[in-house]
Scaffold this motif. Structure first.
Motif, mmCIF file in Angstrom:
data_model
loop_
_atom_site.group_PDB
_atom_site.id
_atom_site.type_symbol
_atom_site.label_atom_id
_atom_site.label_comp_id
_atom_site.label_asym_id
_atom_site.label_seq_id
_atom_site.Cartn_x
_atom_site.Cartn_y
_atom_site.Cartn_z
ATOM 1 N N LEU A 192 0.831 -1.194 0.000
ATOM 2 C CA LEU A 192 0.000 0.000 0.000
ATOM 3 C C LEU A 192 0.873 1.255 0.000
ATOM 4 O O LEU A 192 1.733 1.427 0.869
ATOM 5 N N LYS A 193 0.671 2.121 -0.978
ATOM 6 C CA LYS A 193 1.328 3.417 -0.980
ATOM 7 C C LYS A 193 0.642 4.328 0.051
ATOM 8 O O LYS A 193 -0.512 4.104 0.427
ATOM 9 N N VAL A 194 1.350 5.370 0.471
ATOM 10 C CA VAL A 194 0.803 6.311 1.451
ATOM 11 C C VAL A 194 1.040 7.734 0.963
ATOM 12 O O VAL A 194 2.186 8.136 0.735
ATOM 13 N N ILE A 195 -0.049 8.487 0.776
ATOM 14 C CA ILE A 195 0.071 9.910 0.507
ATOM 15 C C ILE A 195 -0.566 10.663 1.677
ATOM 16 O O ILE A 195 -1.495 10.159 2.311
ATOM 17 N N ILE A 196 -0.046 11.829 1.958
ATOM 18 C CA ILE A 196 -0.513 12.587 3.117
ATOM 19 C C ILE A 196 -0.986 13.968 2.681
ATOM 20 O O ILE A 196 -0.584 14.484 1.641
ATOM 21 N N ASP A 197 -1.854 14.534 3.496
ATOM 22 C CA ASP A 197 -2.395 15.862 3.224
ATOM 23 C C ASP A 197 -1.349 16.932 3.515
ATOM 24 O O ASP A 197 -0.634 16.865 4.524
ATOM 25 N N LEU A 198 -1.280 17.916 2.649
ATOM 26 C CA LEU A 198 -0.435 19.084 2.868
ATOM 27 C C LEU A 198 -1.327 20.322 2.767
ATOM 28 O O LEU A 198 -2.124 20.442 1.831
ATOM 29 N N VAL A 199 -1.189 21.227 3.732
ATOM 30 C CA VAL A 199 -2.074 22.395 3.819
ATOM 31 C C VAL A 199 -1.219 23.652 3.669
ATOM 32 O O VAL A 199 -0.726 24.202 4.656
ATOM 33 N N ILE A 248 9.389 21.366 4.226
ATOM 34 C CA ILE A 248 8.354 20.468 4.754
ATOM 35 C C ILE A 248 8.180 19.264 3.836
ATOM 36 O O ILE A 248 8.140 18.114 4.294
ATOM 37 N N LEU A 249 8.085 19.519 2.535
ATOM 38 C CA LEU A 249 7.974 18.409 1.591
ATOM 39 C C LEU A 249 9.169 17.474 1.727
ATOM 40 O O LEU A 249 9.016 16.246 1.763
ATOM 41 N N GLY A 250 10.363 18.061 1.810
ATOM 42 C CA GLY A 250 11.562 17.233 1.926
ATOM 43 C C GLY A 250 11.567 16.384 3.183
ATOM 44 O O GLY A 250 12.012 15.229 3.160
ATOM 45 N N PHE A 251 11.055 16.926 4.281
ATOM 46 C CA PHE A 251 11.011 16.168 5.532
ATOM 47 C C PHE A 251 10.202 14.897 5.358
ATOM 48 O O PHE A 251 10.651 13.795 5.737
ATOM 49 N N TRP A 252 8.997 15.010 4.781
ATOM 50 C CA TRP A 252 8.122 13.837 4.656
ATOM 51 C C TRP A 252 8.575 12.915 3.521
ATOM 52 O O TRP A 252 8.431 11.686 3.623
ATOM 53 N N LEU A 253 9.151 13.494 2.470
ATOM 54 C CA LEU A 253 9.679 12.648 1.397
ATOM 55 C C LEU A 253 10.856 11.821 1.892
ATOM 56 O O LEU A 253 10.994 10.641 1.543
ATOM 57 N N ASP A 254 11.689 12.416 2.734
ATOM 58 C CA ASP A 254 12.816 11.661 3.301
ATOM 59 C C ASP A 254 12.319 10.519 4.179
ATOM 60 O O ASP A 254 12.999 9.484 4.311
ATOM 61 N N LYS A 255 11.158 10.689 4.781
ATOM 62 C CA LYS A 255 10.588 9.624 5.596
ATOM 63 C C LYS A 255 10.057 8.474 4.748
ATOM 64 O O LYS A 255 9.869 7.370 5.245
ATOM 65 N N GLY A 256 9.763 8.769 3.488
ATOM 66 C CA GLY A 256 9.313 7.707 2.593
ATOM 67 C C GLY A 256 7.870 7.782 2.154
ATOM 68 O O GLY A 256 7.357 6.810 1.577
ATOM 69 N N VAL A 257 7.174 8.918 2.383
ATOM 70 C CA VAL A 257 5.803 9.003 1.891
ATOM 71 C C VAL A 257 5.831 8.980 0.363
ATOM 72 O O VAL A 257 6.811 9.380 -0.278
ATOM 73 N N ASP A 258 4.753 8.495 -0.220
ATOM 74 C CA ASP A 258 4.689 8.294 -1.667
ATOM 75 C C ASP A 258 4.087 9.472 -2.409
ATOM 76 O O ASP A 258 4.043 9.463 -3.647
ATOM 77 N N GLY A 259 3.603 10.463 -1.673
ATOM 78 C CA GLY A 259 3.051 11.624 -2.344
ATOM 79 C C GLY A 259 2.241 12.491 -1.410
ATOM 80 O O GLY A 259 2.174 12.260 -0.193
ATOM 81 N N PHE A 260 1.607 13.503 -2.005
ATOM 82 C CA PHE A 260 0.855 14.493 -1.239
ATOM 83 C C PHE A 260 -0.473 14.790 -1.910
ATOM 84 O O PHE A 260 -0.567 14.861 -3.142
#
Length: 563
Positions: free
Chosen positions: A93-100, A190-202
């Motif tokens: 399962l890929k994981v994308i997260i909300d960005l505001v 902020i994007l870099g922080f979550w991308l470094d964690k391995g999220v698959d998108g926003f």
């Protein structure tokens, strides 16, 4: 490795506070999502979109963010998020997260610094402050009332008496100034922080709203925007939305996402018309796709559906983007509710106990039919939690229980979005349907026993089982990566084929016959002769030389065994 997985993915939206409560405090949490990952995997979705879980005072359900690189303790810890990411990926399962990015919470460190500083300071330049004796223009908040608040009301300083700050949403959500390089750099970090964690998108919230017309002209709606609301939404094409310079921001974000291996994706919440303006956000150097709100709001009518589907595929295809299909989300009425009303019903103010209620049975029939239509289309699809259970909105909710800021800001004229955010029902015979051992943050109806996951897993004709089977077949027939060709059909029937699979949707009031010799693969009504109820396997129905009957408000998938 499929780097373009998002082009035909089915993505399941989780609104964390209403999904499942692991800690037992009445609020869903990250460990609750982890507890249900096997359920999500068995559903057959490809990815999860998780709505905000950041620290927030939650004036707007978490979309007022006070810290973008942390976890609100009510949802858990960063270790919980890391575990969620790891266990989701282990299940494919890929994981994308909300960005505001349009606004922060007024409790964000930047806004606190701005209030503590003087007019014209660097801290204040990160937000939209204007000097004027009266509100700088007639812009209204999307939640009701003015979009401007006097700074002095927060600081008490005499020097702030004629200074105002902009908030297109609640007053607790001050808009950022995206003309400021500090803001641009901040969000890349902020994007870099979550991308470094391995999220698959926003998923990018209010993606069309970051840049405002620098002249700050009056708009066409003023403070009474709800008086002009229609089924397409009243908010597009205004001086605070869809300004051309916003595309520069997403080009820089796309460049960052492309630096990762594999590249990460973005999907935009873009309320813009015409469709060409919305699709521009999904050009090859910007976002990967945008939500299709025209499809979400389309009535159950074959002409309008065909028009919107044709237009979406044409316009999105022109920029090389896949079309997206969605029936509901956390900001909208659920499909069963919306489709239970006649076309043209004005539903934008929400539904309360004293309002005309939908036809729940017709709504469920149409919601199931709309599901099979959606999943037969090429492109990607988004499912809002609970849609797989055929949940209705809680239209009889006590007004005293409402949390949506729109309710108060419109002086109780617009009920808002709470009715679709009610916590999910997991099991029958347990307090709060097994969602939590404590009182849930929003109340649940008293008549959802038949809608629980536990009950629906035992019924092969349940909406849950229909979702599982249709998602399985969508993948087996590779419908998301296919192409659509319209077919001739009786009046008021929407008909097309995608590869070898034919899809007919009966929007009329009369039954019609499928072509002779059709083999029915799946019907939105299910099949009474289904052999395996425990495993939610919906049986096939084959005929040879006969004409299967397609009832009103029903969709069927079929193939032709004779010509």
């Amino acid at each position: 490795m499929d780097i373009d997985w998002w082009k035909d993915a089915v993505i399941y939206q989780i609104y964390p506070r209403s999904f499942f409560d692991h800690s037992g405090d009445g609020m869903g949490d990250l460990q609750g999502i982890i507890d249900k990952l096997d359920y999500l995997s068995s559903l057959g979705v490809d990815a999860l979109w998780i709505s905000p879980f950041y620290p927030s005072p939650a004036f707007d359900g978490g979309y007022d963010v006070s810290e973008y690189c942390d976890i609100d303790p009510v949802f858990g810890t960063m270790a919980d998020f890391d575990q969620l990411l790891e266990e989701s990926h282990s299940r494919g399962l890929k994981v994308i997260i909300d960005l505001v990015p349009n606004h922060t919470s007024w409790s964000h460190a930047w806004f606190k610094e701005a209030l503590g500083d003087s007019p014209g300071s660097r801290a204040r330049s990160r937000y939209v402050f204007r000097y004027s004796q009266n509100p700088p223009n007639n812009w209204g908040s999307m939640f009701g009332g003015s979009a401007w608040s006097r700074v002095q009301e927060l600081t008490g300083k005499a020097e702030d008496r004629d200074w105002w700050y902009l908030h297109l949403f609640s007053s607790q959500q001050p808009d950022l100034n995206w003309g400021n390089p500090d803001v641009q750099e901040f969000f890349l970090d902020i994007l870099g922080f979550w991308l470094d964690k391995g999220v698959d998108g926003f998923r990018v919230d209010v993606a069309h709203g970051l840049i405002k017309n620098p002249a700050f002209p009056d708009d066409k709606l003023g403070l009474e925007r709800w008086e002009y609301a229609d089924a397409n939404g009243p908010y597009s094409n205004q001086p605070y939305y869809d300004q051309d310079r916003v595309h520069e921001i997403y080009r820089s974000w796309r460049h960052l996402c492309n630096r990762y291996n594999p590249p990460r994706m973005m999907v935009g919440e873009v309320w813009v018309r015409p469709r060409e303006r919305a699709s521009a956000y999904a050009r090859p150097d910007e976002m990967h796709q945008v939500f299709n709100f025209d499809f979400l709001h389309c009535p159950f009518d074959y002409r309008l559906l065909r028009q919107i589907i044709t237009e979406s595929l044409r316009v999105d295809g022109a920029v090389g983007a896949p079309s997206t299909w969605v029936l509901a989300n956390h900001d909208q009425l659920r499909a069963r509710t919306r489709l239970g009303y006649p076309a043209g019903a004005m539903l934008e103010r929400g539904i309360g106990a004293g309002d005309p209620q939908p036809d729940w049975e017709i709504g469920l029939l149409r919601a199931r039919a709309a599901l099979l239509l959606m999943l037969a289309l090429p492109g990607s699809a988004y499912i809002f939690q609970g849609e797989e259970l055929g949940l209705p909105d809680f239209t009889m909710m006590d007004d005293a229980a409402r949390r949506d800021p729109t309710w108060e800001r419109t002086n109780h004229q617009v009920r808002g979005r709470d009715s679709s955010r009610v916590p999910l029902p997991w099991s029958t015979g347990r307090p709060n349907y097994g969602f939590s051992d404590a009182k849930p943050w929003l109340p649940q109806p008293s008549d959802w026993d038949d809608l629980t996951v536990e009950n629906q897993e035992k019924d092969a004709d349940s909406t849950l089982c229909l979702y599982r089977e249709s998602l399985r077949l969508r993948k087996e027939w590779q419908l998301g990566s296919g192409s659509l060709t319209w077919d001739n059909a009786p009046t008021r029937v929407l008909a097309f084929h995608n590869g070898q699979l034919h899809c007919w949707v009966n929007t009329s009031i009369l039954p019609v016959n499928l072509p002779p010799g059709s083999q029915v693969i799946l019907s939105s009504t299910g099949h009474p002769e289904s052999p395996d109820a425990v495993n939610c396997s919906v049986g096939n129905s084959a005929t040879s030389g006969s004409s299967p009957v397609l009832e009103p408000n029903v969709t069927m998938w079929f193939t032709r065994v004779d010509k």
